[in-house]
Design an enzyme around this catalytic site. Structure first.
Site, PDB file in Angstrom:
ATOM      1  N   ASP A 163       0.823  -1.202   0.000  1.00  0.00           N
ATOM      2  CA  ASP A 163       0.000   0.000   0.000  1.00  0.00           C
ATOM      3  C   ASP A 163       0.863   1.260   0.000  1.00  0.00           C
ATOM      4  OD1 ASP A 163      -2.394  -1.398   0.010  1.00  0.00           O
ATOM      5  OD2 ASP A 163      -2.510  -1.461   2.198  1.00  0.00           O
ATOM      6  N   TYR A 188       6.591  -9.949   7.017  1.00  0.00           N
ATOM      7  CA  TYR A 188       6.542  -8.513   7.238  1.00  0.00           C
ATOM      8  C   TYR A 188       7.060  -8.185   8.633  1.00  0.00           C
ATOM      9  CZ  TYR A 188       3.461  -7.604   3.189  1.00  0.00           C
ATOM     10  OH  TYR A 188       2.940  -7.470   1.926  1.00  0.00           O
TER      11      TYR A 188
END
Length: 260
Positions: A55, A122
């Site tokens: 994003d 992540y």
């Protein structure tokens, strides 16, 4: 007559200036700049396929994409393989300082950067003391949350596979099932870092998970409360998504070697 060779390209980027990886209308993305740079080197339009999408404002320490490029006639050498400078170095010279090409790797014709990935990892970084050098690289909090409680809640998540409650609404995916294999908070010298690994992630999933775990860390709900949120499959029951600046894609694994 030339044939196409498929390549994997390994890159890293600071996502602060970009509207994510994927090409967007009226917004600059990492994919757009990479396609343009490859097209300049290869002197023809090139379309890359990424291992996923990040994003706006999210960073990647390791990201893979694949693309096809014509091979020269037999006996010739591709500009991408002729030397490190003309391949990786040439691309880095064309790209801005916040995007770095690490490797360009010839792969088999069916290799796919997105569909072949077996796991993705992540990290989400949080710091507590004001630091101008972490302004776009980590999320600053005033109060230190309870890591023991957050890790208890994080462990509960690994008992589930349907994470609809952490997904951005109106996404076009066939399933919201993900297999999480690691989810833990670790204390660092400057703050705390959340580590999470899964076979796949939904849009906005990690930031929504971190926001929900922060509710536990602030003792706004008990660790076991995460069960009710997950089982509700309702995004509105989960926590607020945390800022993008602290999120990094750190590792993508494949069932085959990508050694250059």
């Amino acid at each position: 007559m030339s044939t196409n060779q498929r390549y994997f390209i390994e890159l890293a980027y600071n996502g602060t200036a970009y509207h994510g990886w994927q090409i967007q209308q009226n917004a600059v993305s990492v994919q757009e700049l990479l396609n343009k740079a490859l097209g300049t080197i290869l002197r023809q339009p090139i379309e890359t396929t990424g291992c996923g999408r990040t994003d706006t404002g999210v960073h990647a320490k390791e990201f893979f994409a694949h693309f096809d490029a014509p091979q020269p006639p037999e006996g010739g050498v591709s500009v991408l393989e002729s030397s490190p400078f003309r391949g990786r170095g040439g691309l880095n010279a064309l790209l801005p300082p916040d995007i770095a090409i690490k490797n360009i790797i010839p792969v088999h014709a069916d290799a796919h950067a997105r569909f072949d990935a077996t796991s993705r990892s992540y990290q989400y970084h949080i710091h507590f003391n004001k630091d101008p050098f972490l302004q776009e690289a980590s999320w600053q909090l005033r109060d230190v949350p309870d890591l023991v409680l957050m890790n208890r809640a994080a462990a509960i998540m690994m008992e589930y596979i349907d994470f609809s409650c952490f997904s951005k609404s109106n996404t076009q995916v066939k399933t919201n099932n993900c297999k999480i294999t690691r989810a833990e908070w670790i204390k660092t010298e400057d703050g705390i870092v959340f580590h999470i690994t899964a076979d796949r992630f939904l849009r906005n999933m990690v930031r929504a998970i971190v926001g929900t775990l922060m509710m536990v860390g602030r003792e706004e709900m008990k660790p076991e409360g995460i069960r009710e949120i997950i089982e509700s499959k309702n995004r509105s029951n989960a926590g607020t998504s945390v800022p993008a600046c602290g999120l990094y894609l750190t590792e993508v694994k494949y069932p085959y070697s990508l050694a250059p």
